[in-house]
Design a protein around this motif. Structure first.
Motif, PDB file in Angstrom:
ATOM      1  N   UNK A  76      -9.422  -0.189  -7.539  1.00  0.00           N
ATOM      2  CA  UNK A  76     -10.076   0.613  -8.583  1.00  0.00           C
ATOM      3  C   UNK A  76      -9.087   1.564  -9.246  1.00  0.00           C
ATOM      4  N   UNK A  77      -8.268   2.236  -8.430  1.00  0.00           N
ATOM      5  CA  UNK A  77      -7.273   3.163  -8.981  1.00  0.00           C
ATOM      6  C   UNK A  77      -6.226   2.400  -9.792  1.00  0.00           C
ATOM      7  N   UNK A  78      -5.753   1.267  -9.258  1.00  0.00           N
ATOM      8  CA  UNK A  78      -4.750   0.476  -9.974  1.00  0.00           C
ATOM      9  C   UNK A  78      -5.289  -0.017 -11.319  1.00  0.00           C
TER      10      UNK A  78
ATOM     11  N   UNK B  52     -12.801   5.490 -14.719  1.00  0.00           N
ATOM     12  CA  UNK B  52     -12.368   4.269 -15.417  1.00  0.00           C
ATOM     13  C   UNK B  52     -12.277   3.055 -14.507  1.00  0.00           C
ATOM     14  N   UNK B  53     -12.332   3.250 -13.198  1.00  0.00           N
ATOM     15  CA  UNK B  53     -12.159   2.123 -12.282  1.00  0.00           C
ATOM     16  C   UNK B  53     -13.436   1.322 -12.116  1.00  0.00           C
ATOM     17  N   UNK B  54     -13.420   0.010 -12.418  1.00  0.00           N
ATOM     18  CA  UNK B  54     -14.621  -0.812 -12.202  1.00  0.00           C
ATOM     19  C   UNK B  54     -14.984  -0.871 -10.725  1.00  0.00           C
ATOM     20  N   UNK B  55     -16.271  -0.839 -10.435  1.00  0.00           N
ATOM     21  CA  UNK B  55     -16.727  -0.884  -9.045  1.00  0.00           C
ATOM     22  C   UNK B  55     -17.098  -2.282  -8.594  1.00  0.00           C
ATOM     23  N   UNK B  56     -17.212  -3.194  -9.554  1.00  0.00           N
ATOM     24  CA  UNK B  56     -17.620  -4.563  -9.227  1.00  0.00           C
ATOM     25  C   UNK B  56     -16.869  -5.524 -10.130  1.00  0.00           C
ATOM     26  N   UNK B  57     -16.526  -6.678  -9.594  1.00  0.00           N
ATOM     27  CA  UNK B  57     -15.792  -7.689 -10.353  1.00  0.00           C
ATOM     28  C   UNK B  57     -16.281  -9.063  -9.914  1.00  0.00           C
ATOM     29  N   UNK B  58     -15.794 -10.086 -10.567  1.00  0.00           N
ATOM     30  CA  UNK B  58     -16.182 -11.449 -10.211  1.00  0.00           C
ATOM     31  C   UNK B  58     -14.937 -12.272  -9.922  1.00  0.00           C
ATOM     32  N   UNK B  59     -15.073 -13.210  -9.017  1.00  0.00           N
ATOM     33  CA  UNK B  59     -13.961 -14.074  -8.647  1.00  0.00           C
ATOM     34  C   UNK B  59     -14.408 -15.533  -8.731  1.00  0.00           C
TER      35      UNK B  59
ATOM     36  N   UNK C 295      -4.193   0.961 -15.292  1.00  0.00           N
ATOM     37  CA  UNK C 295      -3.817  -0.108 -16.225  1.00  0.00           C
ATOM     38  C   UNK C 295      -4.636  -0.020 -17.508  1.00  0.00           C
ATOM     39  N   UNK C 296      -5.952   0.202 -17.381  1.00  0.00           N
ATOM     40  CA  UNK C 296      -6.813   0.262 -18.558  1.00  0.00           C
ATOM     41  C   UNK C 296      -6.505   1.476 -19.427  1.00  0.00           C
ATOM     42  N   UNK C 297      -6.243   2.629 -18.793  1.00  0.00           N
ATOM     43  CA  UNK C 297      -5.933   3.845 -19.558  1.00  0.00           C
ATOM     44  C   UNK C 297      -4.641   3.681 -20.358  1.00  0.00           C
ATOM     45  N   UNK C 298      -3.614   3.135 -19.712  1.00  0.00           N
ATOM     46  CA  UNK C 298      -2.330   2.960 -20.397  1.00  0.00           C
ATOM     47  C   UNK C 298      -2.436   1.915 -21.506  1.00  0.00           C
TER      48      UNK C 298
ATOM     49  N   UNK D 207       0.806  -1.229   0.000  1.00  0.00           N
ATOM     50  CA  UNK D 207       0.000   0.000   0.000  1.00  0.00           C
ATOM     51  C   UNK D 207       0.838   1.278   0.000  1.00  0.00           C
ATOM     52  N   UNK D 208       2.154   1.180  -0.043  1.00  0.00           N
ATOM     53  CA  UNK D 208       2.959   2.411  -0.026  1.00  0.00           C
ATOM     54  C   UNK D 208       2.808   3.182  -1.329  1.00  0.00           C
ATOM     55  N   UNK D 209       2.522   2.488  -2.418  1.00  0.00           N
ATOM     56  CA  UNK D 209       2.412   3.190  -3.704  1.00  0.00           C
ATOM     57  C   UNK D 209       1.177   4.097  -3.759  1.00  0.00           C
ATOM     58  N   UNK D 210       0.302   4.006  -2.746  1.00  0.00           N
ATOM     59  CA  UNK D 210      -0.827   4.930  -2.693  1.00  0.00           C
ATOM     60  C   UNK D 210      -0.360   6.370  -2.478  1.00  0.00           C
ATOM     61  N   UNK D 211       0.833   6.542  -1.897  1.00  0.00           N
ATOM     62  CA  UNK D 211       1.379   7.884  -1.664  1.00  0.00           C
ATOM     63  C   UNK D 211       2.200   8.380  -2.850  1.00  0.00           C
ATOM     64  N   UNK D 212       2.310   7.589  -3.903  1.00  0.00           N
ATOM     65  CA  UNK D 212       3.029   8.026  -5.107  1.00  0.00           C
ATOM     66  C   UNK D 212       2.142   8.995  -5.880  1.00  0.00           C
TER      67      UNK D 212
END
Length: 242
Positions: free
Chosen positions: A188-190, A161-168, A194-197, A103-108
């Motif tokens: 969601x942010x991660x 762009x971040x999905x709010x729901x997914x399936x596992x 990824x999708x934008x890039x 979770x440190x990359x949240x501060x990037x």
């Protein structure tokens, strides 16, 4: 008065003047000041109030884009989109070790995270100066097309762009079924980055458009919620399947 060498005689020239001939210069009269009238002193220039922020020392991305008025409209993502306060940087290249702890990359800074996502597909690995230059050109294009702060456009694109729901996959021993689950704000942010890039990379592959132009178009469409965006299409697809 004239003086000759042979004989000195004082004679008066006809054009010479005497003290009586000169006119007396009248003395200038001093202005009379009425004592009853109060003369107001000149108003002193008011000093500007100190608000604690110096505009000259304000941190701006690439020396142009201000972080002051950036707003994160989704309250659940405020802690995971780093774009204010101590996360404001001049360049998206802090050389921080964000992978050392969970979770440190949240501060990037969010712009740096976007540039890191561009360094995909082996041949681009480690080329962060190139990725930073692409992001800089992208922000310039976004400003020309929208006439807005490009940092705000990037933040809005990440939020949309971040999905709010997914399936596992749930189950085992050959019996597997899909279970719908809520996606955490951090994921969601991660996922949105990824999708934008990925969308920008696929759009620019074997195309005359540069990577900066494709990334700018992707971010603008995603910020508007347009279905022309690759990230928005994938988001709807993931949410529909789950």
């Amino acid at each position: 008065l004239t003086c000759n060498n042979s004989q000195c005689s004082l004679t008066r020239r006809p054009n010479s003047f005497t003290m009586s001939d000169t006119e007396e210069i009248p003395a200038t009269e001093e202005p009379i000041v009425d004592e009853d009238v109060d003369v107001e002193p000149e108003a002193e220039a008011e000093e500007p109030e100190y608000t604690g922020e110096d505009e000259e020392n304000e941190i701006k991305l690439f020396g142009k884009w201000s972080y002051k008025e950036i707003q994160v409209h989704d309250i659940s993502l405020e802690d995971y989109i780093a774009c204010k306060g101590s996360h404001a940087v001049y360049l998206p290249h802090t050389a921080g070790r964000y992978q050392m702890k969970r979770f440190r990359k949240a501060s990037c800074p969010i712009i740096e995270r976007l540039s890191c996502c561009l360094m995909k597909k082996g041949r681009n690995s480690g080329k962060k100066i190139m990725a930073t230059r692409i992001v800089q050109h992208t922000l310039e294009i976004i400003h020309l097309l929208t006439d807005q702060n490009p940092i705000q456009i990037v933040v809005d694109a990440v939020i949309n762009s971040g999905p709010r729901e997914d399936s596992t996959r749930v189950g085992g021993a050959g019996v597997v079924r899909r279970q719908a689950v809520d996606m955490s704000p951090f994921r969601r942010v991660n996922y949105s980055l990824y999708l934008l890039a990925t969308g920008a990379r696929e759009a620019s592959f074997r195309n005359l458009k540069t990577m900066a132009e494709c990334l700018a178009e992707e971010l603008i469409n995603a910020a508007r919620g347009s279905s022309n965006s690759y990230a928005i299409k994938k988001k709807h697809e993931i949410e529909r399947v789950s």
